[in-house]
Structures are given as structure tokens and as C-alpha cells.
Design an enzyme around this catalytic site. Structure first.
Site, PDB file in Angstrom:
ATOM      1  N   ARG A  17     -10.896  18.085  21.818  1.00 44.01           N
ATOM      2  CA  ARG A  17     -10.285  17.377  22.915  1.00 44.01           C
ATOM      3  C   ARG A  17     -11.055  16.866  24.113  1.00 44.01           C
ATOM      4  O   ARG A  17     -10.728  15.830  24.528  1.00 44.01           O
ATOM      5  CB  ARG A  17      -9.268  18.458  23.721  1.00 44.01           C
ATOM      6  CG  ARG A  17      -8.094  18.824  23.076  1.00 44.01           C
ATOM      7  CD  ARG A  17      -7.022  19.702  23.970  1.00 44.01           C
ATOM      8  NE  ARG A  17      -5.827  19.362  23.240  1.00 44.01           N
ATOM      9  CZ  ARG A  17      -4.859  18.443  23.591  1.00 44.01           C
ATOM     10  NH1 ARG A  17      -5.095  17.820  24.585  1.00 44.01           N
ATOM     11  NH2 ARG A  17      -3.719  18.216  22.662  1.00 44.01           N
ATOM     12  N   ARG A  37      -4.915  21.011  10.896  1.00 42.98           N
ATOM     13  CA  ARG A  37      -4.068  21.677   9.793  1.00 42.98           C
ATOM     14  C   ARG A  37      -2.786  21.502   9.651  1.00 42.98           C
ATOM     15  O   ARG A  37      -1.842  21.939   8.934  1.00 42.98           O
ATOM     16  CB  ARG A  37      -4.510  23.235   9.978  1.00 42.98           C
ATOM     17  CG  ARG A  37      -5.957  23.555   9.499  1.00 42.98           C
ATOM     18  CD  ARG A  37      -6.572  24.907   9.909  1.00 42.98           C
ATOM     19  NE  ARG A  37      -6.244  25.004  11.432  1.00 42.98           N
ATOM     20  CZ  ARG A  37      -6.402  26.416  11.922  1.00 42.98           C
ATOM     21  NH1 ARG A  37      -6.685  27.401  11.108  1.00 42.98           N
ATOM     22  NH2 ARG A  37      -6.272  26.594  13.365  1.00 42.98           N
ATOM     23  N   HIS A  79     -18.063  23.411   9.004  1.00 42.17           N
ATOM     24  CA  HIS A  79     -18.683  22.265   9.046  1.00 42.17           C
ATOM     25  C   HIS A  79     -19.179  21.715   7.579  1.00 42.17           C
ATOM     26  O   HIS A  79     -18.977  20.570   7.264  1.00 42.17           O
ATOM     27  CB  HIS A  79     -19.756  22.145   9.900  1.00 42.17           C
ATOM     28  CG  HIS A  79     -19.355  22.852  11.537  1.00 42.17           C
ATOM     29  ND1 HIS A  79     -20.417  22.945  12.320  1.00 42.17           N
ATOM     30  CD2 HIS A  79     -18.297  22.775  12.020  1.00 42.17           C
ATOM     31  CE1 HIS A  79     -19.815  23.183  13.540  1.00 42.17           C
ATOM     32  NE2 HIS A  79     -18.526  23.022  13.339  1.00 42.17           N
ATOM     33  N   LYS A  97     -22.404  21.160  16.625  1.00 45.35           N
ATOM     34  CA  LYS A  97     -23.435  22.381  16.552  1.00 45.35           C
ATOM     35  C   LYS A  97     -22.652  23.481  16.613  1.00 45.35           C
ATOM     36  O   LYS A  97     -21.486  23.840  16.989  1.00 45.35           O
ATOM     37  CB  LYS A  97     -24.594  22.234  18.038  1.00 45.35           C
ATOM     38  CG  LYS A  97     -23.788  21.955  19.109  1.00 45.35           C
ATOM     39  CD  LYS A  97     -22.790  22.781  19.765  1.00 45.35           C
ATOM     40  CE  LYS A  97     -23.159  24.287  19.870  1.00 45.35           C
ATOM     41  NZ  LYS A  97     -22.232  25.005  20.642  1.00 45.35           N
TER      42      LYS A  97
END
Ligand code: NAP
Length: 320
Positions: A17, A37, A79, A97
């Protein structure tokens, strides 16, 4: 003006967001699709940020032929797979990260990016803030002289919810990969890869790492003294000390909008920089610049350095 880079946003959580909000500050980029999802969440996100296409799966998102680059904003255990999914569908990637859970996973993502001839970068947004770019420039120009030490801390307080991402082992919980990565990456930017690593790691209530102190040594004799904790809000300061002068960043160094350059006799020069939004758009501009100029990685956050940072954090966590 370069042709805007067309982004697909992979997931609809908190940082996705923020990313979508900050894209508004970048002329060189536009979000054209979002994948979640669940279709409901993708629809809500797309409506909130005026994004044309919304998908109820990550597979559909990376299959969108109009998407050029994918922003991977899932919890860090995902990731590796999410980035490889996007790369194998021919998309450039910007990966939140920590880039992955460990160095082995990072090398695998980098191998796929190189094999596919696609751009990849760790979303270490702090690197691209104008204030941090200016610090880098001062250090490179030798304004501080030989660097003797770097200090940085990053502590945040979170209510002790075992299901919260930072405390849940299955979501990659732990202070180091989420908070400590900022001090570790900051030291890496200034001093490179440490040759000696000492650390003390203590658990939070769920058993994931909760508080870590690190002491790194470098070939040239420099030291870095770094800490992180998910148990309390710390000063979040950073400093770089050189033989000629030092830089001090007071408070939220990872989101620096200014710093002091203080010479040996104490004379202080103040540097301040404006910042729009949360500041994620600077890294987005860098991705667009690199992709449009045919670069497969950014000189400011190179993939070899991302791997080295993951190796350093692997070593630190191995002392648990
Ligand atoms: N750059 C920064 O300043 C910054 C700040 C915060 C976080 N981050 C990084 O961004 C990543 C996401 O953090 P966040 O705070 O945005 O997390 P978050 O709010 O929990 O959102 C993560 C999103 O990932 C998706 N997801 C897929 N599988 C999931 C699973 N098993 N459990 C939970 N979510 C799942 C969900 O989106 P869908 O349901 O739409 O698929 C979820 O909304 C982390 O790696 C974190 O380190 C960076």
C-alpha cells in the site's frame, strides 16, 4: 522523460500500500496490475489506487503481458519463490528486504535473474533517499578521511502478538531480517563486507531472534557497532566516523531527511533534504532508470552486495 515503467504489485499488505501511494510521486512509473491471494483484496487495492487490472493469484499477475516489472511485497520466506516466479515469466523484479531468508536463496534468485537477462534489486529504499546519496558522495569524495567506525541501531516496539509477522517463525519473524538489516546494510554501504563478525543474539517470546548486537571488523581496521531489537523503540541513530570528520544522523536514520557533518574541531555543517511520501519512490525511480538504460542491476544496490549482506546475516544468526 522516459517511457513509464509498467509495474505489477505482488501482494496487498502494508508495504504494498505504501509503495502504491508513493508511485504517485514518480512520472517514470505506473502500476498497471495488482495480484493477491484473494480477488477481493486485489479488487479493493486496485480501486483504492486506481489500478486497471486486478488478479486473485500471483501466477495471473506475472502472466500479464503488459507488466514489465514486479514488486515483490510478501513476507520474506516467500520472496525467493515469488521473485523466481516473476523472473521466469520475463518480468524484472524489485524484491522487498530482506531479499530472501538466507544467502543460498539470494544466490538462486540472482542466478535466475542473470540467466533470464532481467533486472533485479533488493528494495533497500534507504539507499536511494537524497540524504543518503549525499552521505555516500561525501564519503566517496574523502570529506571524512579514512573511515574508522560506523555505528547504527534499529529498535522498534511491537505488541507481543505471536501471529504478527515479526514474531511468527513461519512468516520469517525475527528482528535481524526486518530491522537489523538497516544497520547491516548501512555499514555495508560505507565499509563493504566485514572480515570478522562477533554477535550476541537473544530470542523474543516466540523463539525468533528478538535482540541482536553485532561487532564487525574490516580489513582496513575499521569497526562497525550495530544493534537491533523488536522489544523496544531505540534512538535509531547512525554515525560514520572518519579521521577528518564524522556524520551523525539523529533518529530514524533509515529514513534520513538530514544529517550533521562535524569536523575534528567540532564545527558543524547541517544538510537537510525534502522528502515526499514515505520515500519509496526514489528506489522506484532507480529501477525505471536502470531498466530503461539496459542495466540489469543498480550500481547503488548491486546484487553481489545483497548476497554479501545475506551472508553476513547468516553468520550473525548462526551464533544463536
Ligand atoms: N521497505 C520498507 O520500509 C518495509 C516496511 C515494511 C515491510 N517491508 C517488507 O515487506 C515485506 C512485507 O511486509 P508487510 O509489512 O507489508 O507485511 P504484511 O502487511 O503482512 O503483508 C504481506 C502480504 O503478503 C501476502 N501474503 C502471502 N502469503 C502470506 C502469508 N502466508 N501470510 C501473510 N501474508 C501473506 C498478503 O497479501 P495478499 O493476501 O494480497 O496475497 C499480505 O497482505 C516484508 O518482507 C518486510 O520486510 C518493508
Amino acid at each position: 522523460m522516459i517511457e513509464p515503467l509498467r509495474w505489477g504489485i505482488l501482494s496487498t499488505g502494508g508495504i504494498a500500500r505504501t509503495f502504491a501511494r508513493d508511485l504517485a510521486f514518480v512520472e517514470e512509473s505506473v502500476a498497471v496490475a495488482v495480484g493477491s491471494r484473494t480477488l477481493e483484496s486485489a479488487k479493493r487495492f486496485a480501486d483504492d489506487f486506481d489500478i486497471a487490472r486486478r488478479y486473485g493469484s500471483y501466477e495471473e499477475l506475472v502472466g500479464d503481458p503488459d507488466v514489465e516489472a514486479v514488486y515483490v511485497a510478501t513476507p520474506h520466506p516467500l520472496h525467493h519463490d515469488n521473485a523466481i516466479l516473476a523472473l521466469e515469466h520475463g518480468k524484472h523484479v524489485l524484491v522487498e528486504k530482506s531479499f530472501t531468508m538466507n544467502a543460498r536463496e539470494a544466490r538462486e534468485v540472482v542466478d535466475v535473474a542473470r540467466r533470464q537477462g532481467l533486472f533485479a534489486m533488493e528494495a533497500m529504499w534507504t539507499r536511494f533517499l537524497p540524504g543518503v546519496m549525499a552521505i555516500r558522495e561525501l564519503v566517496t569524495r574523502g570529506e571524512l578521511g579514512t573511515i574508522v567506525s560506523v555505528e547504527a541501531d534499529h529498535g522498534q516496539w511491537f505488541s507481543p502478538d505471536p501471529n504478527f509477522r515479526l514474531f511468527a517463525p513461519e512468516l520469517g519473524g525475527g528482528a535481524l531480517l526486518d530491522l537489523g538489516i538497516y544497520p547491516v546494510s548501512f555499514a555495508s554501504m560505507i565499509l563493504g563486507t566485514p572480515s570478522r563478525i562477533l554477535s550476541m543474539v537473544d530470542p523474543a517470546f516466540t523463539g525468533v531472534d528478538g535482540q541482536t548486537s553485532m561487532l564487525f571488523g574490516y580489513e582496513n581496521g575499521a569497526h562497525a557497532v550495530l544493534t537491533c531489537t523488536s522489544l523496544a523503540r531505540s534512538p535509531t541513530r547512525a554515525s560514520i566516523t572518519g579521521e577528518k570528520a564524522r556524520i551523525e544522523i539523529e533518529g530514524s536514520f533509515y529514513a534520513a531527511t538530514g544529517f550533521d557533518l562535524i569536523n575534528r574541531s567540532g564545527a558543524t555543517q547541517r544538510f537537510d533534504f525534502p522528502r515526499l511520501g514515505r520515500g519509496l519512490h526514489y528506489e522506484v525511480q532507480e529501477v525505471a532508470r536502470c531498466v530503461r538504460s539496459g542495466l540489469l542491476e543498480s550500481p547503488f544496490m548491486p546484487l553481489a552486495e545483497t548476497i554479501s549482506i545475506m551472508e553476513t546475516m547468516d553468520t550473525v544468526l548462526a551464533t544463536r
